[in-house]
Design a protein around this motif. Structure first.
Motif, PDB file in Angstrom:
ATOM      1  N   HIS A  38      45.269  16.137  24.380  1.00  0.00           N
ATOM      2  CA  HIS A  38      46.932  16.165  24.218  1.00  0.00           C
ATOM      3  C   HIS A  38      47.032  16.157  22.781  1.00  0.00           C
ATOM      4  O   HIS A  38      48.015  17.008  22.263  1.00  0.00           O
ATOM      5  CB  HIS A  38      47.578  14.841  24.674  1.00  0.00           C
ATOM      6  N   ASP A  39      46.545  15.326  21.846  1.00  0.00           N
ATOM      7  CA  ASP A  39      46.919  15.067  20.491  1.00  0.00           C
ATOM      8  C   ASP A  39      46.391  16.313  19.768  1.00  0.00           C
ATOM      9  O   ASP A  39      47.188  16.801  18.748  1.00  0.00           O
ATOM     10  CB  ASP A  39      46.222  13.945  19.855  1.00  0.00           C
ATOM     11  N   ALA A  40      45.260  17.096  20.220  1.00  0.00           N
ATOM     12  CA  ALA A  40      44.777  18.017  19.478  1.00  0.00           C
ATOM     13  C   ALA A  40      45.822  19.334  19.833  1.00  0.00           C
ATOM     14  O   ALA A  40      45.823  20.447  19.088  1.00  0.00           O
ATOM     15  CB  ALA A  40      43.562  18.501  19.661  1.00  0.00           C
ATOM     16  N   GLY A  41      46.741  19.382  20.987  1.00  0.00           N
ATOM     17  CA  GLY A  41      47.508  20.262  21.492  1.00  0.00           C
ATOM     18  C   GLY A  41      46.653  21.665  21.815  1.00  0.00           C
ATOM     19  O   GLY A  41      47.216  22.666  21.798  1.00  0.00           O
ATOM     20  N   LYS A  42      45.210  21.731  22.037  1.00  0.00           N
ATOM     21  CA  LYS A  42      44.598  22.916  22.475  1.00  0.00           C
ATOM     22  C   LYS A  42      43.512  22.311  23.575  1.00  0.00           C
ATOM     23  O   LYS A  42      42.947  21.201  23.132  1.00  0.00           O
ATOM     24  CB  LYS A  42      44.126  23.502  21.461  1.00  0.00           C
ATOM     25  N   SER A  60      44.616  43.609  27.342  1.00  0.00           N
ATOM     26  CA  SER A  60      45.207  42.877  26.119  1.00  0.00           C
ATOM     27  C   SER A  60      44.193  41.782  25.740  1.00  0.00           C
ATOM     28  O   SER A  60      44.515  41.065  24.890  1.00  0.00           O
ATOM     29  CB  SER A  60      46.377  42.555  26.178  1.00  0.00           C
ATOM     30  N   GLY A  61      43.096  41.550  26.391  1.00  0.00           N
ATOM     31  CA  GLY A  61      41.989  40.606  26.188  1.00  0.00           C
ATOM     32  C   GLY A  61      42.073  39.332  26.621  1.00  0.00           C
ATOM     33  O   GLY A  61      41.291  38.376  26.474  1.00  0.00           O
ATOM     34  N   LYS A  62      43.273  38.949  27.648  1.00  0.00           N
ATOM     35  CA  LYS A  62      43.406  37.757  28.216  1.00  0.00           C
ATOM     36  C   LYS A  62      42.821  37.563  29.690  1.00  0.00           C
ATOM     37  O   LYS A  62      42.985  38.416  30.217  1.00  0.00           O
ATOM     38  CB  LYS A  62      44.821  37.601  28.201  1.00  0.00           C
ATOM     39  N   PRO A  63      41.924  36.735  29.787  1.00  0.00           N
ATOM     40  CA  PRO A  63      41.470  36.500  31.230  1.00  0.00           C
ATOM     41  C   PRO A  63      42.502  36.207  32.117  1.00  0.00           C
ATOM     42  O   PRO A  63      43.636  35.497  31.836  1.00  0.00           O
ATOM     43  CB  PRO A  63      40.526  35.377  30.873  1.00  0.00           C
ATOM     44  N   GLU A  64      42.287  36.708  33.610  1.00  0.00           N
ATOM     45  CA  GLU A  64      43.325  36.509  34.465  1.00  0.00           C
ATOM     46  C   GLU A  64      42.492  36.046  35.664  1.00  0.00           C
ATOM     47  O   GLU A  64      41.410  36.654  35.929  1.00  0.00           O
ATOM     48  CB  GLU A  64      44.156  37.749  34.893  1.00  0.00           C
ATOM     49  N   GLY A  65      43.429  35.201  36.588  1.00  0.00           N
ATOM     50  CA  GLY A  65      42.535  34.916  37.894  1.00  0.00           C
ATOM     51  C   GLY A  65      42.857  33.469  38.342  1.00  0.00           C
ATOM     52  O   GLY A  65      43.419  32.873  37.627  1.00  0.00           O
ATOM     53  N   PHE A  66      42.362  33.232  39.249  1.00  0.00           N
ATOM     54  CA  PHE A  66      42.568  31.918  39.994  1.00  0.00           C
ATOM     55  C   PHE A  66      42.115  30.797  39.005  1.00  0.00           C
ATOM     56  O   PHE A  66      42.657  29.846  38.909  1.00  0.00           O
ATOM     57  CB  PHE A  66      41.913  31.851  41.319  1.00  0.00           C
ATOM     58  N   ASP A  67      40.704  30.858  38.573  1.00  0.00           N
ATOM     59  CA  ASP A  67      40.360  30.194  37.788  1.00  0.00           C
ATOM     60  C   ASP A  67      41.030  29.825  36.435  1.00  0.00           C
ATOM     61  O   ASP A  67      41.392  28.675  35.715  1.00  0.00           O
ATOM     62  CB  ASP A  67      38.638  30.191  37.417  1.00  0.00           C
ATOM     63  N   VAL A  68      41.562  30.943  36.069  1.00  0.00           N
ATOM     64  CA  VAL A  68      42.561  31.209  34.805  1.00  0.00           C
ATOM     65  C   VAL A  68      43.653  30.135  35.148  1.00  0.00           C
ATOM     66  O   VAL A  68      44.213  29.378  34.283  1.00  0.00           O
ATOM     67  CB  VAL A  68      42.718  32.362  34.414  1.00  0.00           C
ATOM     68  N   ILE A  80      49.562  20.730  27.275  1.00  0.00           N
ATOM     69  CA  ILE A  80      49.288  21.790  26.410  1.00  0.00           C
ATOM     70  C   ILE A  80      49.433  23.154  26.768  1.00  0.00           C
ATOM     71  O   ILE A  80      49.642  23.462  27.892  1.00  0.00           O
ATOM     72  CB  ILE A  80      47.610  21.854  26.355  1.00  0.00           C
ATOM     73  N   PRO A  81      50.380  24.090  26.213  1.00  0.00           N
ATOM     74  CA  PRO A  81      50.848  25.195  26.639  1.00  0.00           C
ATOM     75  C   PRO A  81      49.797  26.148  26.698  1.00  0.00           C
ATOM     76  O   PRO A  81      48.772  26.020  26.114  1.00  0.00           O
ATOM     77  CB  PRO A  81      51.901  25.588  25.513  1.00  0.00           C
ATOM     78  N   GLU A  82      49.995  27.247  27.571  1.00  0.00           N
ATOM     79  CA  GLU A  82      48.945  28.335  28.012  1.00  0.00           C
ATOM     80  C   GLU A  82      48.538  29.271  26.774  1.00  0.00           C
ATOM     81  O   GLU A  82      47.383  29.284  26.771  1.00  0.00           O
ATOM     82  CB  GLU A  82      49.994  29.413  28.819  1.00  0.00           C
ATOM     83  N   ASN A  83      49.483  29.456  25.843  1.00  0.00           N
ATOM     84  CA  ASN A  83      48.825  30.013  24.670  1.00  0.00           C
ATOM     85  C   ASN A  83      48.039  29.001  23.540  1.00  0.00           C
ATOM     86  O   ASN A  83      47.446  29.666  22.617  1.00  0.00           O
ATOM     87  CB  ASN A  83      50.158  30.792  23.908  1.00  0.00           C
ATOM     88  N   LYS A  84      47.644  28.084  23.997  1.00  0.00           N
ATOM     89  CA  LYS A  84      46.759  27.003  23.384  1.00  0.00           C
ATOM     90  C   LYS A  84      45.521  26.747  23.984  1.00  0.00           C
ATOM     91  O   LYS A  84      44.659  25.788  23.666  1.00  0.00           O
ATOM     92  CB  LYS A  84      47.489  25.817  23.127  1.00  0.00           C
ATOM     93  N   ILE A  85      45.283  27.567  25.188  1.00  0.00           N
ATOM     94  CA  ILE A  85      44.212  27.442  25.800  1.00  0.00           C
ATOM     95  C   ILE A  85      43.286  28.410  25.158  1.00  0.00           C
ATOM     96  O   ILE A  85      43.546  29.663  25.130  1.00  0.00           O
ATOM     97  CB  ILE A  85      44.295  27.676  27.319  1.00  0.00           C
ATOM     98  N   ASN A  86      41.992  28.005  24.699  1.00  0.00           N
ATOM     99  CA  ASN A  86      40.909  28.953  24.036  1.00  0.00           C
ATOM    100  C   ASN A  86      40.033  29.212  25.160  1.00  0.00           C
ATOM    101  O   ASN A  86      39.346  28.378  25.629  1.00  0.00           O
ATOM    102  CB  ASN A  86      40.144  28.173  22.883  1.00  0.00           C
ATOM    103  N   PHE A  87      39.927  30.459  25.793  1.00  0.00           N
ATOM    104  CA  PHE A  87      39.069  30.736  26.893  1.00  0.00           C
ATOM    105  C   PHE A  87      38.005  31.242  26.217  1.00  0.00           C
ATOM    106  O   PHE A  87      37.916  32.217  25.485  1.00  0.00           O
ATOM    107  CB  PHE A  87      39.766  31.825  27.859  1.00  0.00           C
ATOM    108  N   VAL A  88      36.731  30.774  26.555  1.00  0.00           N
ATOM    109  CA  VAL A  88      35.424  31.633  26.074  1.00  0.00           C
ATOM    110  C   VAL A  88      34.755  31.817  27.361  1.00  0.00           C
ATOM    111  O   VAL A  88      34.940  31.089  28.567  1.00  0.00           O
ATOM    112  CB  VAL A  88      34.671  30.479  25.301  1.00  0.00           C
ATOM    113  N   GLU A  89      33.969  32.747  27.238  1.00  0.00           N
ATOM    114  CA  GLU A  89      33.082  33.312  28.458  1.00  0.00           C
ATOM    115  C   GLU A  89      32.044  32.225  28.680  1.00  0.00           C
ATOM    116  O   GLU A  89      30.990  32.202  27.784  1.00  0.00           O
ATOM    117  CB  GLU A  89      32.777  34.906  28.043  1.00  0.00           C
TER     118      GLU A  89
END
Ligand code: GLU
Length: 280
Positions: A38-42, A60-68, A80-89
């Motif tokens: 929470h404090d890191a905001g990401k 556009s390079g963004k992952p989509e789906g149920f897990d996302v 943490i807002p959606e745009n602060k989620i760093n998705f890695v494979e």
């Protein structure tokens, strides 16, 4: 005691649930993973990048789906807002190492909860239960299920439960392993293998992308409860993720996430499975 305070509205007693508002806690105890994130905001989330319906990178390079979507629910509960989620494979074989090495905070990646994995990571959930199945080319009439795989080339993915399990249920099959399921689908299409095996919903996602190419045969023959992988021993964080999943079951966010993703192939939204608050 000092507490980290969230700017979101409190919801401790707001369990009755038809609101779609994320039910975030108001505060997190210092020193917890929740307070840190929470404090890191990401947050860094390991997911699949090649699995339609669960985790698939869009144009556009963004992952989509149920897990996302489930990951967004967890991030939301941490403020943490959606745009602060760093998705890695994360592919099937590196999910435990990525968690152990701290390269990801959580893994949401069609990740079956089992005792072998629980020796090195912990799981919140399950938040869905899939089952292993067999996919063949649409015009194949010789393979009708797991019992007709002797001598056939069957593709799956290293480090996955279906790869382990098919060795037991079809020992006379020739197993071909890749790192991701999209490569198995390519191999099936070009005739390099005769069948692909993994969870039914992963295969249904591949069929949905290429409906004239493939079909499922023989029904499911295992139970694959999907969990959120996290660092072993972080019980407070596991409890928090379990609480968050349960809140999303009650207030409709889970059902909405399901309907907008897996719902494309599974028209009836199932009742979510009870989370397992195991103690060992
Ligand atoms: N659910 C199975 C597993 O966790 C198969 C899917 C996958 O490999 O991601 O191994």
């Amino acid at each position: 005691m000092l507490l980290t305070t969230l700017g979101l509205s409190a919801c401790g007693s707001d369990d009755d649930g038809d609101s779609a508002t994320p039910s975030a806690a108001t505060s997190f105890a210092p020193g917890t993973t929740m307070a840190r994130l929470h404090d890191a905001g990401k947050i860094t989330v390991g997911t699949k990048f090649d699995q339609p319906l669960f985790g698939l990178k869009n144009l556009s390079g963004k992952p989509e789906g149920f897990d996302v979507e489930i990951s967004k629910i967890i991030a939301g509960a941490l403020g943490i807002p959606e745009n602060k989620i760093n998705f890695v494979e994360t592919v099937s074989a590196n999910r435990e190492p990525f968690i152990e090495q701290g390269r990801v905070d959580i893994v949401a990646a069609t990740y079956t909860i089992n005792d072998k994995r629980k020796k090195v990571v912990d799981f919140a959930g399950p938040y869905y239960v899939a089952g292993q199945a067999i996919m063949v080319k649409k015009d194949n009439t010789t393979i009708t299920g797991k019992d007709s795989l002797a001598g056939k080339k069957v593709c799956s993915v290293s480090g996955s439960t279906p790869a382990d399990n098919i060795r037991k249920v079809a020992p006379a099959a020739q197993l071909v392993l890749f790192d991701v399921y999209s490569k198995c689908a390519d191999a099936l299409k070009n005739g390099q293998v005769d069948a692909v095996t993994t969870d039914n919903v992963i295969l249904l996602g591949l069929i949905d992308k290429d409906p004239d190419a493939f079909k499922l045969v023989g029904g499911t023959f295992t139970k694959e409860p999907y969990g959120i992988g996290l660092r072993k021993g972080d019980t407070a964080f596991r409890t928090f993720v379990n609480d968050t999943l349960e809140a999303s079951y009650r207030d409709g966010r889970w059902a909405k996430a399901f309907a907008s993703t897996v719902g494309k192939v599974e028209k009836t939204t199932p009742t979510p499975p009870p989370v397992d608050r195991y103690t060992s």
